[in-house]
Design an enzyme around this catalytic site. Sequence first.
Site, PDB file in Angstrom:
ATOM      1  N   ASN A 207       0.738  -1.123   0.049  1.00  0.00           N
ATOM      2  CA  ASN A 207       0.131   0.120  -0.163  1.00  0.00           C
ATOM      3  C   ASN A 207       0.820   1.179  -0.035  1.00  0.00           C
ATOM      4  OD1 ASN A 207      -2.829  -0.841   0.248  1.00  0.00           O
ATOM      5  ND2 ASN A 207      -2.583  -1.452   2.341  1.00  0.00           N
ATOM      6  N   ASP A 276      -4.769  -5.732   2.670  1.00  0.00           N
ATOM      7  CA  ASP A 276      -5.960  -6.426   3.152  1.00  0.00           C
ATOM      8  C   ASP A 276      -6.048  -7.782   2.520  1.00  0.00           C
ATOM      9  OD1 ASP A 276      -7.484  -4.425   4.177  1.00  0.00           O
ATOM     10  OD2 ASP A 276      -8.140  -3.449   2.551  1.00  0.00           O
ATOM     11  N   LYS A 286      10.636 -16.881  -9.412  1.00  0.00           N
ATOM     12  CA  LYS A 286      10.113 -15.653 -10.062  1.00  0.00           C
ATOM     13  C   LYS A 286       9.100 -16.167 -11.321  1.00  0.00           C
ATOM     14  CE  LYS A 286      11.859 -11.730 -12.921  1.00  0.00           C
ATOM     15  NZ  LYS A 286      12.743 -11.060 -13.966  1.00  0.00           N
ATOM     16  N   PRO A 302      -5.001 -10.967   8.092  1.00  0.00           N
ATOM     17  CA  PRO A 302      -5.920 -10.721   9.328  1.00  0.00           C
ATOM     18  C   PRO A 302      -5.959  -9.332   9.533  1.00  0.00           C
ATOM     19  CG  PRO A 302      -3.511 -11.424   9.563  1.00  0.00           C
ATOM     20  CD  PRO A 302      -3.796 -11.494   8.342  1.00  0.00           C
ATOM     21  N   ASP A 303      -7.141  -8.811   9.871  1.00  0.00           N
ATOM     22  CA  ASP A 303      -7.242  -7.417  10.246  1.00  0.00           C
ATOM     23  C   ASP A 303      -6.906  -7.211  11.687  1.00  0.00           C
ATOM     24  OD1 ASP A 303      -8.479  -4.947  11.136  1.00  0.00           O
ATOM     25  OD2 ASP A 303     -10.015  -5.251   9.644  1.00  0.00           O
ATOM     26  N   ILE A 304      -5.679  -6.507  11.819  1.00  0.00           N
ATOM     27  CA  ILE A 304      -5.078  -6.413  13.215  1.00  0.00           C
ATOM     28  C   ILE A 304      -6.072  -5.503  13.940  1.00  0.00           C
ATOM     29  CG2 ILE A 304      -2.997  -5.468  14.196  1.00  0.00           C
ATOM     30  CD1 ILE A 304      -1.816  -5.904  11.468  1.00  0.00           C
ATOM     31  N   PHE A 320      -7.676   4.176  11.801  1.00  0.00           N
ATOM     32  CA  PHE A 320      -7.247   5.174  10.924  1.00  0.00           C
ATOM     33  C   PHE A 320      -8.253   4.724   9.494  1.00  0.00           C
ATOM     34  CE2 PHE A 320      -3.842   7.017  13.053  1.00  0.00           C
ATOM     35  CZ  PHE A 320      -3.505   8.493  12.361  1.00  0.00           C
ATOM     36  N   LYS A 334     -16.846   2.249   9.688  1.00  0.00           N
ATOM     37  CA  LYS A 334     -15.494   1.459  10.206  1.00  0.00           C
ATOM     38  C   LYS A 334     -15.604   1.580  11.691  1.00  0.00           C
ATOM     39  CE  LYS A 334     -13.048   1.741   6.154  1.00  0.00           C
ATOM     40  NZ  LYS A 334     -11.854   2.323   5.352  1.00  0.00           N
ATOM     41  N   LYS A 338     -16.054  -2.038  13.321  1.00  0.00           N
ATOM     42  CA  LYS A 338     -14.554  -2.750  13.972  1.00  0.00           C
ATOM     43  C   LYS A 338     -14.880  -2.648  15.508  1.00  0.00           C
ATOM     44  CE  LYS A 338     -11.732  -2.243   9.999  1.00  0.00           C
ATOM     45  NZ  LYS A 338     -10.221  -2.282   9.642  1.00  0.00           N
TER      46      LYS A 338
END
Length: 411
Positions: A207, A276, A286, A302-304, A320, A334, A338
């Site tokens: 990202n 994600d 390669k 995993p969504d920390i 954030f 969100k 969450k």
Amino acid sequence: MNIVLGITGGIAAYKAPDLVRRLRERGGDVQIVMTASAEEFVTSTALQAVSGRPIRSNLWDKEAEAAMSHIELARWADIVLIAPATAEIMARIVSGGAPDLLTTICLATEAPIALAPAMNRVMWSNPATQANRRVLESRGTHILGPAVGSQACGETGAGRMLDPDTIAAAVFDIGTIQGEGLLDNRKVVITAGPTREAIDPVRYITNRSSGKMGYAIARAAAAQGADVVLISGPVDLPDPPGVEVRNVTTAQEMHDATHDCVKEADIFVAAAAVADYRPKDLKEQKIKKNDESMTLDLVRCPDILASVAALDAGPFTVGFAAETEKVDEYARSKLENKALDMIIANRVGNDCGFDRDDNAVNVLWSEGEKRYPQAQKSKLARDLVELIAERYYAARGTDTQPRLSVISTTD
Ligand code: CTP
């Protein structure tokens, strides 16, 4: 604020007495360090009169060193400001050389360094100077200006030193003053930067994230007395002083490093731009471009943040949200989905948010919100940490520390 003001040999040095006055008006204690060539442009007599301190210029001055050695001076500084900064001093700092007092202090200080470049427009746009600027910025040095306009050499372009009042304001914005201990005896865990998910040995998914916001929050939390663990993806930033940095690469590693220490944390701030999805299988060799198109099979990382928010008796949890549209609406969903205590939302894309030293955010929590206009990330981070502390004590219903009554609110 203790300010070491380095003055180097450019014509803009004639503005130094005015700059000293502006810094002192704002409450700065200014110790001037001149290079030998600066003395060609401005007299130490004038500077001593306005700064109220003896001028330092020689690394080998036994008497001055006995009073305060260059290492003590480097420690004394809350910030090192060099104005005007020549192309030569930029190159010297990049190379790590320390042939004189000013460069030695730059090498020996843990305080932030800010440079206000001033030089002929062609010297400023020279690829060598621009490469040095980029290296300095990547190391966290603040580059103030230069301004565009007519120059002493008769040309017009980018290279004028910013006006002294703007420099003085920026120095105080960078903000290095220790906080009031709002987070004394509190443990804060922060994630920052991107993660990298390998596709094959030479490629990865990532990202856009410079890590600057998370690092600034780590510095601000440490300045407020917190015991800070910063779990960082790959970034090009120096470790913040007084912060424990744990370097990770993948989302899974960031997840594991977080859960390794978050149970004892009072506050968790997820500033990282975590991938994600990651490739389902890591190719050992390669991938060759045999076909016109290809498909990658991805699985969720995993969504920390969500996993920390779901902990029983977990920390006060701050997320954030980087959004390109409907910023408040998406951020609030969100916050709810969450089960966060607070979310910091900002608009990204079209030159906003990424890889910049400033940002503007909206902070949302279940029963309120607060907007912060565009500001240096260091200043924003200080304000955000104050708000996080305020909301943390309110949410925990603990006795707020007496000092919390003096929290300033910023709109
Ligand atoms: N986050 C996290 N772990 C992930 C993904 C995100 O901890 N695997 C955290 C980020 O650090 C940030 C927040 O979650 O604090 C961002 O929320 P998220 O819903 O993941 O944002 P986006 O990925 O932008 O979501 P979407 O693409 O649905 O907008």
